[in-house]
Design an enzyme around this catalytic site. Structure first.
Site, mmCIF file in Angstrom:
data_model
loop_
_atom_site.group_PDB
_atom_site.id
_atom_site.type_symbol
_atom_site.label_atom_id
_atom_site.label_comp_id
_atom_site.label_asym_id
_atom_site.label_seq_id
_atom_site.Cartn_x
_atom_site.Cartn_y
_atom_site.Cartn_z
ATOM 1 N N ARG A 365 0.801 -1.232 0.000
ATOM 2 C CA ARG A 365 0.000 0.000 0.000
ATOM 3 C C ARG A 365 0.827 1.271 0.000
ATOM 4 N NH1 ARG A 365 -3.037 -2.792 4.074
ATOM 5 N NH2 ARG A 365 -4.366 -4.262 2.967
ATOM 6 N N VAL A 366 2.067 1.212 0.396
ATOM 7 C CA VAL A 366 2.849 2.447 0.391
ATOM 8 C C VAL A 366 4.141 2.349 -0.400
ATOM 9 C CG1 VAL A 366 1.955 3.386 2.541
ATOM 10 C CG2 VAL A 366 3.908 1.875 2.605
#
Ligand code: ATP
Ligand code: MG
Length: 502
Positions: A365-366
């Site tokens: 997600r990052v």
């Protein structure tokens, strides 16, 4: 005889003035019950939750359940010598582990004591094993890549420094190998690694340590091991000990990678402990606070702001699933805490796709924002392409006539799968990863037979090393692709001399 009132009152005054309150009954207790690594003690009225206590024979314990009339204590060591009626003392301290550079290259237990037979570690500092996670203002968003050296991860589910990425899969799907190869790839990357082995066989830990040593990775690695034969409390504490050792480096501006292999076993150890402490069991017989068990651990991973020194602590927790069931209790908990997951699948593993990463169920997600530009450019759509290839593949099995575009897609997909395969302990530097993926997405592999791809890759890397260090250096140093003409020319020249196997 007369009584002199003044004399008596003076005496009383004096007594009151000199009175010293030194009652310490609440600091010493008595063991009233013992068994299964748990003791109950009476009289420790002032003890704090999580405080270390000492039994009369020197064994330490951890105060856990504070009840009205007694305290439940987890014993950190052999408990067969402790008897009912023994004294138990408060120490006023919470548990600490030794930390510092002296531990690098060592194998220690969760109390920080070396178990590699190389004598004591001359550490001078300690840190509490439970600590508050860095606050919101002390953090910064993840902006630097953590290169794992594994193509399928760096290209499809990139990890950034300070991120928490779960690695999940059934038994024997190559989980530990992902961790080990990632640690091997941190050589010369200004990283410190901490490998926390929980509930593993001592022989396995020994073999893993040996791999670190052989590839020169032990110099920047600490192995924390609570083996399968250790009591549950030590297995429960191991990850916290590991992260505390990591925090010492992070708060000194360094970059740390902590691997927890694996948290399922830690949760099982915690369940054992909790049941023995008579805490009410919940789902799958885990205690109610099993989410907090993992969230407070993983929240300690962080990328610190520049004001705090800019250090980072990346966490790679592992979870073992049963028959691929990622919706069980512990997997769903840890999935919701982390910033993404890498799902390793046994049928892929057995069909020879190794590392057996399922691109459809894996996300980061990052990490994407931490990928180097060149990689982001070449691998941008790779994950989606791969997922649509898997879909097409099952459809194409019906054997219907396929149009040209579909054929081409299947063709490319088969080569993509092949490119993402990678052998054991062979991490690849990012600039070379970029080059092979560049060749793939620009169609240079479309006319290379699938069985030749591995050799193509190896020979391409050799060719680039011999003739085009400029291209590799450009990617490494600027993070950007070289001129496309230059790259295309290099690949074409290489292809001309590449011998197709018969
Ligand atoms: N990329 C790979 N290429 C070839 N062999 C591999 C690869 N990855 C793993 N293996 C082999 O597969 C076996 C299992 O790997 P590993 O121990 O990493 O799995 P695991 O999921 O950690 O297993 P466990 O559940 O026992 O902890 C090992 O013998 C390892 O050598
Ligand atoms: Mg393993």
């Amino acid at each position: 005889m007369s009584i002199k009132a003044e004399e008596i009152s003076a005496l009383i005054k004096q007594q009151i003035e000199n009175y010293q309150a030194d009652i310490e009954v609440s600091d010493v207790g008595t063991v009233i019950e013992i068994g299964d690594g748990i003791a109950r003690a009476h009289g420790l009225d002032n003890v704090m939750s999580g405080e270390l206590v000492e039994f009369s024979n020197g064994v330490m314990g951890l105060a856990q359940n504070l009840e009205e009339t007694n305290v439940g204590i987890v014993i950190l060591g052999p408990y067969t010598d402790i008897r009912e009626g023994d004294q138990v003392k408060r120490t006023g301290r919470i548990m600490e582990v030794p930390v510092g550079e002296e531990l690098l290259g060592r194998v220690v237990n969760p109390l920080g004591q070396p178990i590699d037979g190389k004598g004591p570690a001359e550490t001078t500092k300690t840190r509490p094993i439970e600590a508050a996670a860095p606050g919101v203002m002390d953090r910064k968003s993840v902006d630097e890549p953590l290169q794992t050296g594994i193509k399928a991860i760096d290209a499809l589910v990139p990890i950034g420094r300070g991120q928490r990425e779960l690695i999940i899969g059934d038994r024997q799907t190559g989980k530990t190998t992902v961790a080990v190869d990632t640690i091997l790839n941190q050589k010369d990357q200004d990283m410190i690694c901490i490998y926390v082995a929980i509930g593993q066989k001592d022989s396995t830990v020994r073999a893993t340590t040996e791999v670190f040593r052989r590839y020169g990775a032990l110099d920047y690695t600490i192995v924390v091991s609570a083996g399968a034969s250790e009591p549950a409390p030590l297995q429960y504490l191991a990850p916290y000990a590991g992260v505390s050792m990591g925090e010492e480096f992070m708060y000194n501006g360094k970059h740390v990678l902590v691997v927890y292999d694996d948290l399922s076993k830690q949760a099982t150890a915690y369940r054992e402990l909790s049941l023995l402490l008579k805490r009410p069991p919940g789902r799958e017989a885990f205690p109610g606070d099993v989410f907090y068990l993992h969230s407070r651990l993983l929240e300690r991973a962080a990328k610190l702001s520049d004001a705090k020194g800019g250090g980072s602590l990346t966490a790679l927790p592992f979870v073992e699933t049963q028959a691929g069931d990622i919706s069980a209790y512990i997997p769903t908990n840890v999935i919701s805490i982390t910033d993404g997951q890498i799902f390793l699948q046994s049928d892929l593993f057995f069909s020879g796709v190794r590392p057996a990463i399922n691109p459809g169920l894996s996300v980061s997600r990052v990490g994407g924002s931490a990928q180097i530009k060149a990689m982001r450019k070449v691998a941008g759509t790779l994950r989606l392409d791969l997922a649509s290839y898997r879909e097409l593949e099952s459809f194409a099995q019906f054997g219907s006539d396929l149009d040209k575009a579909t054929q081409a897609k299947l063709n490319r997909g088969a080569r993509t799968v092949e490119v993402l395969k990678q052998g054991l302990h062979k991490p690849i530097v990012v600039e070379k990863q970029v080059m092979i993926i560049y060749s793939l997405v620009n169609g240079y592999l479309d006319d290379v037979a699938v069985e030749d791809i591995t050799r193509f890759e190896a020979e391409l890397f050799d060719y680039l090393d011999a003739n085009h260090t400029d291209i590799l250096a450009k990617i490494r140093e600027t993070g950007k692709l070289a001129e496309s003409e230059q790259m295309n020319q290099a690949i074409e020249n290489f292809k001309q001399q590449f011998v197709v196997s018969q």
